[in-house]
Motif scaffolding. Structure first.
Motif, PDB file in Angstrom:
ATOM      1  N   LYS A 300     -31.939   3.113 -35.431  1.00 39.36           N
ATOM      2  CA  LYS A 300     -33.009   3.917 -34.905  1.00 39.36           C
ATOM      3  C   LYS A 300     -33.556   5.011 -35.654  1.00 39.36           C
ATOM      4  O   LYS A 300     -32.812   5.198 -36.797  1.00 39.36           O
ATOM      5  CB  LYS A 300     -32.064   4.742 -33.761  1.00 39.36           C
ATOM      6  CG  LYS A 300     -31.666   3.882 -32.607  1.00 39.36           C
ATOM      7  CD  LYS A 300     -32.738   3.297 -31.860  1.00 39.36           C
ATOM      8  CE  LYS A 300     -32.093   2.413 -30.535  1.00 39.36           C
ATOM      9  NZ  LYS A 300     -33.072   1.789 -29.879  1.00 39.36           N
ATOM     10  N   TRP A 301     -34.649   5.389 -35.887  1.00 42.74           N
ATOM     11  CA  TRP A 301     -35.179   6.130 -36.564  1.00 42.74           C
ATOM     12  C   TRP A 301     -34.912   7.692 -36.368  1.00 42.74           C
ATOM     13  O   TRP A 301     -35.515   8.183 -35.301  1.00 42.74           O
ATOM     14  CB  TRP A 301     -36.711   6.149 -36.724  1.00 42.74           C
ATOM     15  CG  TRP A 301     -37.560   6.701 -37.773  1.00 42.74           C
ATOM     16  CD1 TRP A 301     -37.000   7.553 -38.974  1.00 42.74           C
ATOM     17  CD2 TRP A 301     -39.192   6.483 -37.817  1.00 42.74           C
ATOM     18  NE1 TRP A 301     -37.792   7.838 -39.480  1.00 42.74           N
ATOM     19  CE2 TRP A 301     -39.282   7.107 -39.029  1.00 42.74           C
ATOM     20  CE3 TRP A 301     -39.973   6.002 -37.170  1.00 42.74           C
ATOM     21  CZ2 TRP A 301     -40.597   7.465 -39.530  1.00 42.74           C
ATOM     22  CZ3 TRP A 301     -41.431   5.958 -37.618  1.00 42.74           C
ATOM     23  CH2 TRP A 301     -41.717   6.678 -39.108  1.00 42.74           C
ATOM     24  N   LEU A 302     -34.214   8.262 -37.078  1.00 42.03           N
ATOM     25  CA  LEU A 302     -33.758   9.716 -36.896  1.00 42.03           C
ATOM     26  C   LEU A 302     -34.800  10.764 -37.486  1.00 42.03           C
ATOM     27  O   LEU A 302     -35.118  11.653 -36.864  1.00 42.03           O
ATOM     28  CB  LEU A 302     -32.457   9.827 -37.499  1.00 42.03           C
ATOM     29  CG  LEU A 302     -31.537  11.138 -37.361  1.00 42.03           C
ATOM     30  CD1 LEU A 302     -31.273  11.721 -36.062  1.00 42.03           C
ATOM     31  CD2 LEU A 302     -30.486  11.223 -38.102  1.00 42.03           C
ATOM     32  N   GLY A 303     -35.255  10.607 -38.613  1.00 44.62           N
ATOM     33  CA  GLY A 303     -36.067  11.156 -39.533  1.00 44.62           C
ATOM     34  C   GLY A 303     -36.351  10.660 -40.758  1.00 44.62           C
ATOM     35  O   GLY A 303     -35.872   9.704 -41.258  1.00 44.62           O
ATOM     36  N   LEU A 304     -37.359  11.320 -41.439  1.00 47.21           N
ATOM     37  CA  LEU A 304     -38.085  12.550 -41.019  1.00 47.21           C
ATOM     38  C   LEU A 304     -39.381  11.628 -40.025  1.00 47.21           C
ATOM     39  O   LEU A 304     -39.671  10.539 -40.397  1.00 47.21           O
ATOM     40  CB  LEU A 304     -38.952  12.853 -42.377  1.00 47.21           C
ATOM     41  CG  LEU A 304     -37.980  13.657 -43.049  1.00 47.21           C
ATOM     42  CD1 LEU A 304     -39.102  14.422 -44.560  1.00 47.21           C
ATOM     43  CD2 LEU A 304     -37.842  15.013 -42.688  1.00 47.21           C
ATOM     44  N   ARG A 305     -39.784  12.433 -39.425  1.00 50.81           N
ATOM     45  CA  ARG A 305     -40.769  12.125 -38.443  1.00 50.81           C
ATOM     46  C   ARG A 305     -42.028  13.135 -38.109  1.00 50.81           C
ATOM     47  O   ARG A 305     -41.627  14.386 -38.792  1.00 50.81           O
ATOM     48  CB  ARG A 305     -40.175  11.472 -36.767  1.00 50.81           C
ATOM     49  CG  ARG A 305     -39.166  10.550 -37.084  1.00 50.81           C
ATOM     50  CD  ARG A 305     -39.187   9.564 -35.967  1.00 50.81           C
ATOM     51  NE  ARG A 305     -39.032  10.484 -34.684  1.00 50.81           N
ATOM     52  CZ  ARG A 305     -38.055  10.918 -33.761  1.00 50.81           C
ATOM     53  NH1 ARG A 305     -36.867  10.686 -34.425  1.00 50.81           N
ATOM     54  NH2 ARG A 305     -38.169  11.541 -32.763  1.00 50.81           N
ATOM     55  N   ALA A 306     -42.949  12.801 -37.477  1.00 50.86           N
ATOM     56  CA  ALA A 306     -43.922  13.730 -37.680  1.00 50.86           C
ATOM     57  C   ALA A 306     -43.801  15.190 -36.884  1.00 50.86           C
ATOM     58  O   ALA A 306     -44.114  16.333 -37.142  1.00 50.86           O
ATOM     59  CB  ALA A 306     -45.138  13.242 -36.723  1.00 50.86           C
ATOM     60  N   ASP A 307     -42.706  14.947 -36.083  1.00 49.18           N
ATOM     61  CA  ASP A 307     -42.384  16.275 -35.129  1.00 49.18           C
ATOM     62  C   ASP A 307     -41.412  17.113 -36.149  1.00 49.18           C
ATOM     63  O   ASP A 307     -41.069  18.318 -35.704  1.00 49.18           O
ATOM     64  CB  ASP A 307     -41.862  16.133 -33.689  1.00 49.18           C
ATOM     65  CG  ASP A 307     -40.509  15.190 -33.801  1.00 49.18           C
ATOM     66  OD1 ASP A 307     -40.239  14.950 -34.993  1.00 49.18           O
ATOM     67  OD2 ASP A 307     -40.257  14.715 -32.739  1.00 49.18           O
ATOM     68  N   ASP A 308     -41.295  16.824 -37.386  1.00 47.15           N
ATOM     69  CA  ASP A 308     -40.616  17.387 -38.161  1.00 47.15           C
ATOM     70  C   ASP A 308     -41.178  18.099 -39.415  1.00 47.15           C
ATOM     71  O   ASP A 308     -40.722  18.935 -40.180  1.00 47.15           O
ATOM     72  CB  ASP A 308     -39.562  16.700 -39.244  1.00 47.15           C
ATOM     73  CG  ASP A 308     -38.378  15.876 -38.016  1.00 47.15           C
ATOM     74  OD1 ASP A 308     -37.920  16.753 -37.042  1.00 47.15           O
ATOM     75  OD2 ASP A 308     -38.009  14.722 -38.247  1.00 47.15           O
ATOM     76  N   LEU A 309     -42.575  18.024 -39.074  1.00 44.94           N
ATOM     77  CA  LEU A 309     -43.334  18.332 -40.486  1.00 44.94           C
ATOM     78  C   LEU A 309     -43.482  20.093 -40.402  1.00 44.94           C
ATOM     79  O   LEU A 309     -43.751  20.509 -41.527  1.00 44.94           O
ATOM     80  CB  LEU A 309     -44.626  17.783 -40.333  1.00 44.94           C
ATOM     81  CG  LEU A 309     -44.793  16.109 -40.516  1.00 44.94           C
ATOM     82  CD1 LEU A 309     -46.190  15.755 -40.528  1.00 44.94           C
ATOM     83  CD2 LEU A 309     -44.283  15.831 -41.685  1.00 44.94           C
ATOM     84  N   HIS A 310     -43.338  20.541 -39.328  1.00 42.17           N
ATOM     85  CA  HIS A 310     -43.538  22.137 -39.149  1.00 42.17           C
ATOM     86  C   HIS A 310     -42.417  22.587 -39.997  1.00 42.17           C
ATOM     87  O   HIS A 310     -42.373  23.728 -40.176  1.00 42.17           O
ATOM     88  CB  HIS A 310     -43.463  22.332 -37.908  1.00 42.17           C
ATOM     89  CG  HIS A 310     -42.019  22.230 -37.069  1.00 42.17           C
ATOM     90  ND1 HIS A 310     -41.696  21.048 -36.575  1.00 42.17           N
ATOM     91  CD2 HIS A 310     -41.122  23.149 -36.668  1.00 42.17           C
ATOM     92  CE1 HIS A 310     -40.415  21.226 -35.957  1.00 42.17           C
ATOM     93  NE2 HIS A 310     -39.847  22.466 -36.049  1.00 42.17           N
ATOM     94  N   LEU A 311     -41.349  22.055 -40.177  1.00 45.10           N
ATOM     95  CA  LEU A 311     -40.252  22.382 -41.064  1.00 45.10           C
ATOM     96  C   LEU A 311     -40.467  22.313 -42.511  1.00 45.10           C
ATOM     97  O   LEU A 311     -39.659  22.981 -43.190  1.00 45.10           O
ATOM     98  CB  LEU A 311     -38.959  21.601 -40.824  1.00 45.10           C
ATOM     99  CG  LEU A 311     -38.402  21.645 -39.423  1.00 45.10           C
ATOM    100  CD1 LEU A 311     -37.304  20.458 -39.198  1.00 45.10           C
ATOM    101  CD2 LEU A 311     -37.788  22.987 -38.879  1.00 45.10           C
ATOM    102  N   LEU A 312     -41.499  21.959 -42.920  1.00 45.71           N
ATOM    103  CA  LEU A 312     -41.668  21.821 -44.273  1.00 45.71           C
ATOM    104  C   LEU A 312     -42.954  22.505 -44.584  1.00 45.71           C
ATOM    105  O   LEU A 312     -44.010  22.805 -44.009  1.00 45.71           O
ATOM    106  CB  LEU A 312     -42.219  20.353 -44.567  1.00 45.71           C
ATOM    107  CG  LEU A 312     -41.115  19.259 -44.117  1.00 45.71           C
ATOM    108  CD1 LEU A 312     -41.462  17.867 -44.463  1.00 45.71           C
ATOM    109  CD2 LEU A 312     -39.765  19.422 -44.700  1.00 45.71           C
ATOM    110  N   PRO A 313     -43.226  22.904 -45.962  1.00 44.42           N
ATOM    111  CA  PRO A 313     -44.080  23.802 -46.358  1.00 44.42           C
ATOM    112  C   PRO A 313     -45.412  22.917 -46.592  1.00 44.42           C
ATOM    113  O   PRO A 313     -44.985  21.712 -47.116  1.00 44.42           O
ATOM    114  CB  PRO A 313     -43.734  24.610 -47.685  1.00 44.42           C
ATOM    115  CG  PRO A 313     -42.542  23.643 -48.218  1.00 44.42           C
ATOM    116  CD  PRO A 313     -42.063  23.250 -47.046  1.00 44.42           C
TER     117      PRO A 313
END
Length: 382
Positions: A300-313
């Protein structure tokens, strides 16, 4: 369990599917000898000819995904469609000869009851026939040709996997007759995964982990192992330091069979290459389509995924490279991607950006463990 999988494969799957057998050294040598005798028989016929070599075609167009109804595991398979290596065509003549040379070497290896890595075989062939094997790629492709011709695994031919893999966390390993290895005390470097598939097959395995986390990057694996994340999240960590090697994939498959309740999750970069790595662990690869199901597991794909991008500069998102776009195109044209994976891939291409796991360190060097714990608790994987 392996016998059950093989029988279910034959009973439930399309009869056109083709796969490689695991043979004893004597059986593998017998297949080599039959191939040679058939070739010589045609040469000595009243109308002698040099026959083409019918190889199972290792192309995307000859592949499909087979679904095992017992284990819910999906794997890449090849059909019986054949391509040929012909001595009479200038563009294939060298490849034709390479097949026989590699078969000769494999026969010698089996007679001597030895096992060699692809790298060792390359240097042997380089010294023996440098004009035929100027690069490692030539050897690797010829090995795949021999597997496709004889329809037996490369391990059956005496070729051992070269391993880059490491494992750490809540897992006890024991080789027959040797001391138990506790992977939770192996430090940030982890425990080295052997390239001997026979040894991996016979390991005694024990774990109380609930999760197995595949980590694309070696540096991220080291960070998680150093932080002993497996005590916060009852888990096993495994890495192949990038694109997965056979031994790491084989051990992962073994763990999935030994502990069927273990959730297998992947932490990869948000780019087409990261998704390709995940798919190789999950389905196997077309190039190894004859053996793929022995190296696949339900990841299963845990991360990184598109909904994690807000965590990155924003500055950490870098443009896709031409190679990324090439990989994306190949993945999109295959049948293996599920809809949610296709959506993620389409978003990568649309934005023209990629994100790497290391960018999460922007939030602090202890943030990665918190990120994983939150994703897992929320069952945020696809």
């Amino acid at each position: 369990m392996e016998d059950l999988r093989n029988s279910s494969l034959r009973f439930f799957s399309d009869q056109e599917l083709c796969y490689a057998d695991i043979l004893s050294p004597a059986q593998a040598r017998a297949r080599i000898e039959v191939s040679v005798l058939n070739f010589l028989k045609i040469l000595n016929a009243s109308n002698p000819a040099i026959s083409d070599l019918p190889l199972i075609e290792r192309k995307l167009s000859n592949s499909r995904v087979s679904h095992d109804v017992l284990t819910e595991l999906s794997s890449v398979f090849l059909s019986h469609s054949a391509s040929t290596r012909s001595l009479m065509r200038s563009n294939a003549a060298r490849a034709f000869v390479r097949v026989w040379k590699v078969m000769e070497m494999c026969n010698q290896i089996l007679l001597q009851e030895k096992r060699v890595t692809q790298r060792e075989l390359y240097y042997k062939l380089l010294c023996d026939s440098s004009d035929l094997f100027p690069s490692q790629t030539d050897v690797n492709r010829s090995i795949q040709d021999v597997v496709a011709l004889l329809r037996c695994s490369r391990y059956s031919l005496g070729i051992m996997a070269s391993s880059r893999g490491l494992i750490a966390g809540r897992l006890l390993l024991q080789e027959p007759g040797k001391d138990v290895v506790d992977c939770s005390v192996s430090g940030s470097s982890g425990h080295v995964i052997s390239g001997d598939l026979n040894l991996l097959e016979n390991l005694v395995l024990k774990t109380d982990a609930r999760y197995l986390i595949i980590v694309e990057k070696h540096a991220i694996f080291q960070r998680l192992a150093e932080d002993r994340i497996f005590h916060q999240i009852p888990s096993i960590l495994i890495t192949a330091k990038g694109y997965p090697d056979m031994a790491t994939r084989f051990l992962l498959h073994r763990l999935s069979l030994a502990f069927p309740d273990l959730a297998i999750l992947a932490l990869v970069d948000w780019n087409p290459a990261g998704l390709a790595i995940l798919c190789t662990f999950k389905f196997g690869s077309v190039g190894m389509g004859l053996e793929a199901y022995r190296y696949a597991c339900n990841v299963k794909w845990l991360g990184l995924r598109a909904d994690d991008l807000h965590l990155l500069p924003e500055e950490s998102l870098v443009p896709l490279k031409p190679k990324d776009l090439q990989i994306a195109k190949s993945l999109m044209s295959s049948e293996i991607l599920q809809d949610k994976h296709k959506e993620e891939l389409a978003l990568m291409v649309q934005r023209g950006r990629r994100a790497e796991i290391e960018a999460l360190h922007f939030n602090g060097y202890d943030f990665l463990g918190k990120y994983l714990a939150k994703k897992i608790v929320q069952s945020d994987y696809i």
